[in-house]
Design a protein around this motif. Structure first.
Motif, PDB file in Angstrom:
ATOM      1  N   GLY A 154       0.849  15.880  -1.028  1.00 58.35           N
ATOM      2  CA  GLY A 154       0.565  14.690  -1.821  1.00 58.35           C
ATOM      3  C   GLY A 154       1.529  13.534  -1.650  1.00 58.35           C
ATOM      4  N   LEU A 155       2.151  13.407  -0.479  1.00 54.30           N
ATOM      5  CA  LEU A 155       3.074  12.300  -0.261  1.00 54.30           C
ATOM      6  C   LEU A 155       2.327  10.973  -0.168  1.00 54.30           C
ATOM      7  CD1 LEU A 155       5.506  13.703   2.461  1.00 54.30           C
ATOM      8  CD2 LEU A 155       5.932  13.465   0.021  1.00 54.30           C
ATOM      9  N   SER A 156       2.975   9.926  -0.629  1.00 56.38           N
ATOM     10  CA  SER A 156       2.441   8.579  -0.463  1.00 56.38           C
ATOM     11  C   SER A 156       2.836   8.072   0.932  1.00 56.38           C
ATOM     12  CB  SER A 156       3.026   7.642  -1.515  1.00 56.38           C
ATOM     13  OG  SER A 156       4.406   7.449  -1.280  1.00 56.38           O
ATOM     14  N   LYS A 157       2.266   6.938   1.323  1.00 55.53           N
ATOM     15  CA  LYS A 157       2.640   6.332   2.603  1.00 55.53           C
ATOM     16  C   LYS A 157       4.139   6.052   2.654  1.00 55.53           C
ATOM     17  CE  LYS A 157      -1.663   3.844   3.600  1.00 55.53           C
ATOM     18  NZ  LYS A 157      -2.227   2.481   3.745  1.00 55.53           N
ATOM     19  N   ALA A 158       4.681   5.508   1.573  1.00 49.71           N
ATOM     20  CA  ALA A 158       6.104   5.179   1.536  1.00 49.71           C
ATOM     21  C   ALA A 158       6.964   6.433   1.612  1.00 49.71           C
ATOM     22  CB  ALA A 158       6.427   4.383   0.270  1.00 49.71           C
ATOM     23  N   GLU A 159       6.613   7.465   0.866  1.00 50.69           N
ATOM     24  CA  GLU A 159       7.382   8.718   0.887  1.00 50.69           C
ATOM     25  C   GLU A 159       7.326   9.361   2.270  1.00 50.69           C
ATOM     26  OE1 GLU A 159       6.740  10.126  -3.750  1.00 50.69           O
ATOM     27  OE2 GLU A 159       5.173  10.558  -2.265  1.00 50.69           O
ATOM     28  N   ALA A 160       6.145   9.352   2.885  1.00 49.32           N
ATOM     29  CA  ALA A 160       5.988   9.925   4.220  1.00 49.32           C
ATOM     30  C   ALA A 160       6.843   9.162   5.223  1.00 49.32           C
ATOM     31  CB  ALA A 160       4.521   9.907   4.639  1.00 49.32           C
ATOM     32  N   SER A 161       6.855   7.847   5.121  1.00 50.08           N
ATOM     33  CA  SER A 161       7.641   7.034   6.038  1.00 50.08           C
ATOM     34  C   SER A 161       9.131   7.356   5.925  1.00 50.08           C
ATOM     35  CB  SER A 161       7.406   5.553   5.753  1.00 50.08           C
ATOM     36  OG  SER A 161       8.173   4.761   6.620  1.00 50.08           O
ATOM     37  N   LYS A 162       9.615   7.493   4.711  1.00 51.18           N
ATOM     38  CA  LYS A 162      11.026   7.820   4.500  1.00 51.18           C
ATOM     39  C   LYS A 162      11.361   9.205   5.064  1.00 51.18           C
ATOM     40  CE  LYS A 162      11.856   4.986   0.441  1.00 51.18           C
ATOM     41  NZ  LYS A 162      12.233   4.990  -0.965  1.00 51.18           N
ATOM     42  N   LEU A 163      10.475  10.162   4.855  1.00 53.86           N
ATOM     43  CA  LEU A 163      10.720  11.512   5.366  1.00 53.86           C
ATOM     44  C   LEU A 163      10.654  11.525   6.892  1.00 53.86           C
ATOM     45  CD1 LEU A 163      11.385  14.420   4.754  1.00 53.86           C
ATOM     46  CD2 LEU A 163       8.953  14.838   4.308  1.00 53.86           C
ATOM     47  N   ILE A 164       9.743  10.760   7.471  1.00 50.45           N
ATOM     48  CA  ILE A 164       9.674  10.644   8.935  1.00 50.45           C
ATOM     49  C   ILE A 164      11.004  10.100   9.459  1.00 50.45           C
ATOM     50  CG2 ILE A 164       8.647   9.310  10.827  1.00 50.45           C
ATOM     51  CD1 ILE A 164       5.924   9.671   9.329  1.00 50.45           C
ATOM     52  N   ASP A 165      11.517   9.037   8.843  1.00 51.14           N
ATOM     53  CA  ASP A 165      12.799   8.473   9.272  1.00 51.14           C
ATOM     54  C   ASP A 165      13.915   9.512   9.189  1.00 51.14           C
ATOM     55  OD1 ASP A 165      11.642   6.005   9.773  1.00 51.14           O
ATOM     56  OD2 ASP A 165      12.355   5.098   7.902  1.00 51.14           O
ATOM     57  N   GLU A 166      13.936  10.257   8.089  1.00 52.46           N
ATOM     58  CA  GLU A 166      14.966  11.288   7.895  1.00 52.46           C
ATOM     59  C   GLU A 166      14.869  12.365   8.975  1.00 52.46           C
ATOM     60  OE1 GLU A 166      15.687  14.880   4.735  1.00 52.46           O
ATOM     61  OE2 GLU A 166      15.049  12.952   3.913  1.00 52.46           O
ATOM     62  N   LEU A 167      13.655  12.835   9.234  1.00 51.94           N
ATOM     63  CA  LEU A 167      13.476  13.899  10.212  1.00 51.94           C
ATOM     64  C   LEU A 167      13.706  13.398  11.639  1.00 51.94           C
ATOM     65  CD1 LEU A 167      10.390  15.728   8.676  1.00 51.94           C
ATOM     66  CD2 LEU A 167      12.769  16.500   8.694  1.00 51.94           C
ATOM     67  N   GLN A 168      13.389  12.141  11.922  1.00 52.69           N
ATOM     68  CA  GLN A 168      13.676  11.580  13.239  1.00 52.69           C
ATOM     69  C   GLN A 168      15.177  11.552  13.482  1.00 52.69           C
ATOM     70  OE1 GLN A 168      11.624   7.811  12.982  1.00 52.69           O
ATOM     71  NE2 GLN A 168      10.062   8.503  14.416  1.00 52.69           N
ATOM     72  N   THR A 179       0.820  -1.218   0.000  1.00 52.04           N
ATOM     73  CA  THR A 179       0.000   0.000   0.000  1.00 52.04           C
ATOM     74  C   THR A 179       0.853   1.267   0.000  1.00 52.04           C
ATOM     75  OG1 THR A 179      -0.135   0.002   2.428  1.00 52.04           O
ATOM     76  CG2 THR A 179      -1.888  -1.147   1.227  1.00 52.04           C
ATOM     77  N   GLY A 180       2.132   1.138  -0.337  1.00 48.36           N
ATOM     78  CA  GLY A 180       3.041   2.279  -0.286  1.00 48.36           C
ATOM     79  C   GLY A 180       2.687   3.427  -1.210  1.00 48.36           C
ATOM     80  N   ASP A 181       1.944   3.134  -2.288  1.00 50.73           N
ATOM     81  CA  ASP A 181       1.559   4.182  -3.237  1.00 50.73           C
ATOM     82  C   ASP A 181       0.319   4.959  -2.790  1.00 50.73           C
ATOM     83  OD1 ASP A 181       3.641   3.536  -4.908  1.00 50.73           O
ATOM     84  OD2 ASP A 181       2.436   2.226  -6.180  1.00 50.73           O
ATOM     85  N   GLU A 182      -0.364   4.466  -1.768  1.00 52.79           N
ATOM     86  CA  GLU A 182      -1.564   5.151  -1.284  1.00 52.79           C
ATOM     87  C   GLU A 182      -1.169   6.437  -0.570  1.00 52.79           C
ATOM     88  OE1 GLU A 182      -3.765   2.441   1.179  1.00 52.79           O
ATOM     89  OE2 GLU A 182      -4.063   1.029  -0.468  1.00 52.79           O
ATOM     90  N   PRO A 183      -2.094   7.390  -0.474  1.00 53.22           N
ATOM     91  CA  PRO A 183      -1.781   8.639   0.236  1.00 53.22           C
ATOM     92  C   PRO A 183      -1.406   8.370   1.693  1.00 53.22           C
ATOM     93  CG  PRO A 183      -3.832   8.843  -0.985  1.00 53.22           C
ATOM     94  CD  PRO A 183      -3.436   7.401  -1.043  1.00 53.22           C
ATOM     95  N   MET A 184      -0.532   9.220   2.231  1.00 57.42           N
ATOM     96  CA  MET A 184      -0.129   9.053   3.625  1.00 57.42           C
ATOM     97  C   MET A 184      -1.359   9.079   4.518  1.00 57.42           C
ATOM     98  SD  MET A 184       1.694  12.592   4.774  1.00 57.42           S
ATOM     99  CE  MET A 184       1.329  14.045   3.804  1.00 57.42           C
ATOM    100  N   THR A 185      -1.244   8.417   5.656  1.00 55.01           N
ATOM    101  CA  THR A 185      -2.350   8.356   6.605  1.00 55.01           C
ATOM    102  C   THR A 185      -2.397   9.644   7.425  1.00 55.01           C
ATOM    103  OG1 THR A 185      -1.004   7.377   8.352  1.00 55.01           O
ATOM    104  CG2 THR A 185      -2.097   5.842   6.804  1.00 55.01           C
ATOM    105  N   ALA A 186      -3.519   9.888   8.071  1.00 54.46           N
ATOM    106  CA  ALA A 186      -3.657  11.073   8.923  1.00 54.46           C
ATOM    107  C   ALA A 186      -2.629  11.065  10.055  1.00 54.46           C
ATOM    108  CB  ALA A 186      -5.083  11.177   9.459  1.00 54.46           C
ATOM    109  N   PRO A 187      -2.401   9.916  10.728  1.00 55.04           N
ATOM    110  CA  PRO A 187      -1.365   9.929  11.773  1.00 55.04           C
ATOM    111  C   PRO A 187       0.033  10.208  11.226  1.00 55.04           C
ATOM    112  CG  PRO A 187      -2.840   8.066  12.099  1.00 55.04           C
ATOM    113  CD  PRO A 187      -3.187   8.673  10.758  1.00 55.04           C
ATOM    114  N   GLN A 188       0.345   9.678  10.045  1.00 59.03           N
ATOM    115  CA  GLN A 188       1.638   9.981   9.423  1.00 59.03           C
ATOM    116  C   GLN A 188       1.768  11.472   9.171  1.00 59.03           C
ATOM    117  OE1 GLN A 188       1.538   7.357   5.923  1.00 59.03           O
ATOM    118  NE2 GLN A 188       3.581   6.643   6.510  1.00 59.03           N
ATOM    119  N   GLU A 189       0.718  12.059   8.616  1.00 53.96           N
ATOM    120  CA  GLU A 189       0.769  13.482   8.289  1.00 53.96           C
ATOM    121  C   GLU A 189       0.940  14.333   9.543  1.00 53.96           C
ATOM    122  OE1 GLU A 189      -1.575  16.886   5.706  1.00 53.96           O
ATOM    123  OE2 GLU A 189      -2.592  14.983   6.121  1.00 53.96           O
TER     124      GLU A 189
END
Length: 66
Positions: A42-56, A15-25
């Motif tokens: 317009g980030l996908s779930k996968a893109e949001a996850s990668k950016l979260i990891d980077e920012l963490q 489901t990585g291509d789906e839009p990021m979830t509300a909690p991710q956002e």
């Protein structure tokens, strides 16, 4: 030796291509605000996850005790 759960690369998520979830956002916006960064629209779930990891990794608050 138990290494905990195996993390799957976000690019491999079914489901990585789906839009990021509300909690991710929400979490992403918090981390981005602390880092002085903007969150692209317009980030996908996968893109949001990668950016979260980077920012963490950059977060002073999360890295203070580690």
């Amino acid at each position: 030796m138990d290494r905990g759960p195996v993390e799957k690369d976000p690019e491999e998520w079914a489901t990585g291509d789906e839009p990021m979830t509300a909690p991710q956002e929400s979490y992403l916006r918090t981390l981005a605000r602390e880092a002085g960064r903007d969150v692209p629209e317009g980030l996908s779930k996968a893109e949001a996850s990668k950016l979260i990891d980077e920012l963490q990794d950059q977060s002073r608050r999360l890295n203070e005790n580690g």
